[in-house]
Design a protein around this motif. Structure first.
Motif, PDB file in Angstrom:
ATOM      1  N   ASP A 190      30.186  34.109  52.098  1.00 56.38           N
ATOM      2  CA  ASP A 190      29.020  33.424  51.524  1.00 56.38           C
ATOM      3  C   ASP A 190      29.460  32.069  50.964  1.00 56.38           C
ATOM      4  O   ASP A 190      30.222  32.013  50.004  1.00 56.38           O
ATOM      5  CB  ASP A 190      28.422  34.285  50.403  1.00 56.38           C
ATOM      6  N   SER A 227      27.357  33.207  55.625  1.00 54.26           N
ATOM      7  CA  SER A 227      26.059  33.157  54.965  1.00 54.26           C
ATOM      8  C   SER A 227      26.060  31.893  54.107  1.00 54.26           C
ATOM      9  O   SER A 227      27.097  31.506  53.577  1.00 54.26           O
ATOM     10  CB  SER A 227      25.942  34.419  54.103  1.00 54.26           C
ATOM     11  N   MET A 248      23.516  33.587  58.335  1.00 56.29           N
ATOM     12  CA  MET A 248      22.586  34.181  57.372  1.00 56.29           C
ATOM     13  C   MET A 248      22.289  33.173  56.269  1.00 56.29           C
ATOM     14  O   MET A 248      23.114  32.300  55.988  1.00 56.29           O
ATOM     15  CB  MET A 248      23.264  35.421  56.757  1.00 56.29           C
ATOM     16  N   ASN A 263      21.132  32.880  52.142  1.00 59.06           N
ATOM     17  CA  ASN A 263      21.101  33.637  50.893  1.00 59.06           C
ATOM     18  C   ASN A 263      20.443  32.747  49.847  1.00 59.06           C
ATOM     19  O   ASN A 263      21.044  31.781  49.398  1.00 59.06           O
ATOM     20  CB  ASN A 263      22.540  33.983  50.485  1.00 59.06           C
TER      21      ASN A 263
END
Ligand code: 9MG
Length: 293
Positions: free
Chosen positions: A61, A99, A118, A120
């Motif tokens: 992330d 992400s 992705m 977030n």
């Protein structure tokens, strides 16, 4: 149900580890770690991401905005500059599922072009243009609950009833996403531990995490090194690993599919132990020793 990341799918029948990689100079816990001579250093970023993948991270992330209370706001141009080159290099060099932790529509679009897998969003796609931008990327999206804004959210958080209120917010955001063309199968939901919540709110949300399953989406949780552990244990950020692992284990046992952490190796070990303890087919069909006695 697996979560589809472009051509690859991530099986969420077992909890997965999301490793945190901040590209900010000032993030909570690990800000500035990847800076050399005041500039973001892609070699340091690559080394850290490779380490997290080796340790068992399934997703990295990447965030370019610090959400700690009091952090300086970041402009769109600055966020793009911090995030996009990092996404490019992690996807190209490591083939990682990346992400992107952002609420900014332009960052969502550019990150997707750079290969992100992705999105977030701690603001659950509430910024102007975010729903359309996220829909256009075709990527899975994590919608997180936050009460207030990062600068002031911890001043006096209040709920009618925390679990019901957070669930209702997420239900409404799922519906907004569906209306914007983002299918429920692309959504991951997060109660947003520490985002406008006091210690009791956080504990109640974690205790009752299984109730979020009724929303019909996988759950992501972020509890790693958070201030609730400071409050509960009286520990500084650097001393919160055991507490973070206890919370990760509690979340996994209560149905979390993705656990967002700083300490990947230790969390991956916890999840491995939990997996080994899961009932097998033979353990559910065979009488146990005490039944045979
Ligand atoms: C960016 N960020 C910081 N904490 C987080 C949390 O708990 N969940 C999600 N989804 N993102 C977070």
């Amino acid at each position: 149900m697996p979560l589809q990341f472009g051509d690859s799918a991530l099986d969420l029948s077992q909890p997965r580890v999301m490793g945190i990689l901040n590209t900010t100079p000032d993030s909570f816990s690990d800000g500035g770690q990847h800076y050399r001579n005041g500039r973001l250093c892609l070699d340091l970023v690559l080394t850290r991401a490779q380490q997290m993948l080796n340790e068992g991270a399934d997703i990295i992330d990447v965030g370019g905005e610090s959400t700690r209370p009091g952090a300086a706001p970041v402009s769109e141009a600055e966020e793009l500059e911090r995030v996009v080159p990092v996404v490019e290099v992690l996807v190209r060099e490591l083939g990682a599922i990346v992400s992107v932790d952002t609420s900014t529509p332009a960052v969502m679009r550019e990150a997707a072009v750079a290969g992100a897998g992705m999105l977030n969003d701690i603001r659950a796609l509430q910024r102007d243009g975010a729903l359309d931008a996220a829909a256009a990327t075709g990527l899975p999206v994590c919608l997180m609950h936050m009460q207030g804004q990062p600068t002031t959210m911890q001043e006096s958080p209040r709920y009618r009833e925390p679990v019901d209120d957070v669930k209702q917010f997420l239900r409404e955001r799922v519906s907004a996403c569906e209306q914007a063309g983002i299918a429920r199968q692309r959504l991951v939901l997060d109660p947003g531990f520490g985002f406008g919540k006091n210690l009791n709110h956080n504990l109640e949300l974690l205790r009752r995490l299984p109730e979020f399953a009724e929303l019909g989406c996988p759950l992501l949780v972020g509890l790693s090194r958070k201030s609730m552990l400071g409050e509960l244990l009286g520990r500084d950020v650097s001393e919160r690993l055991p507490g973070s692992l206890a919370l990760a284990m509690a979340a996994a046992e209560r149905g979390a599919s993705i656990i967002r952490v700083h300490d990947v190796a230790a969390t991956a070990d916890v999840l491995k132990v939990l997996r080994a303890l899961k009932p097998t087919d033979s353990s559910t069909t065979k009488p146990s020793t005490w039944e045979q006695a």
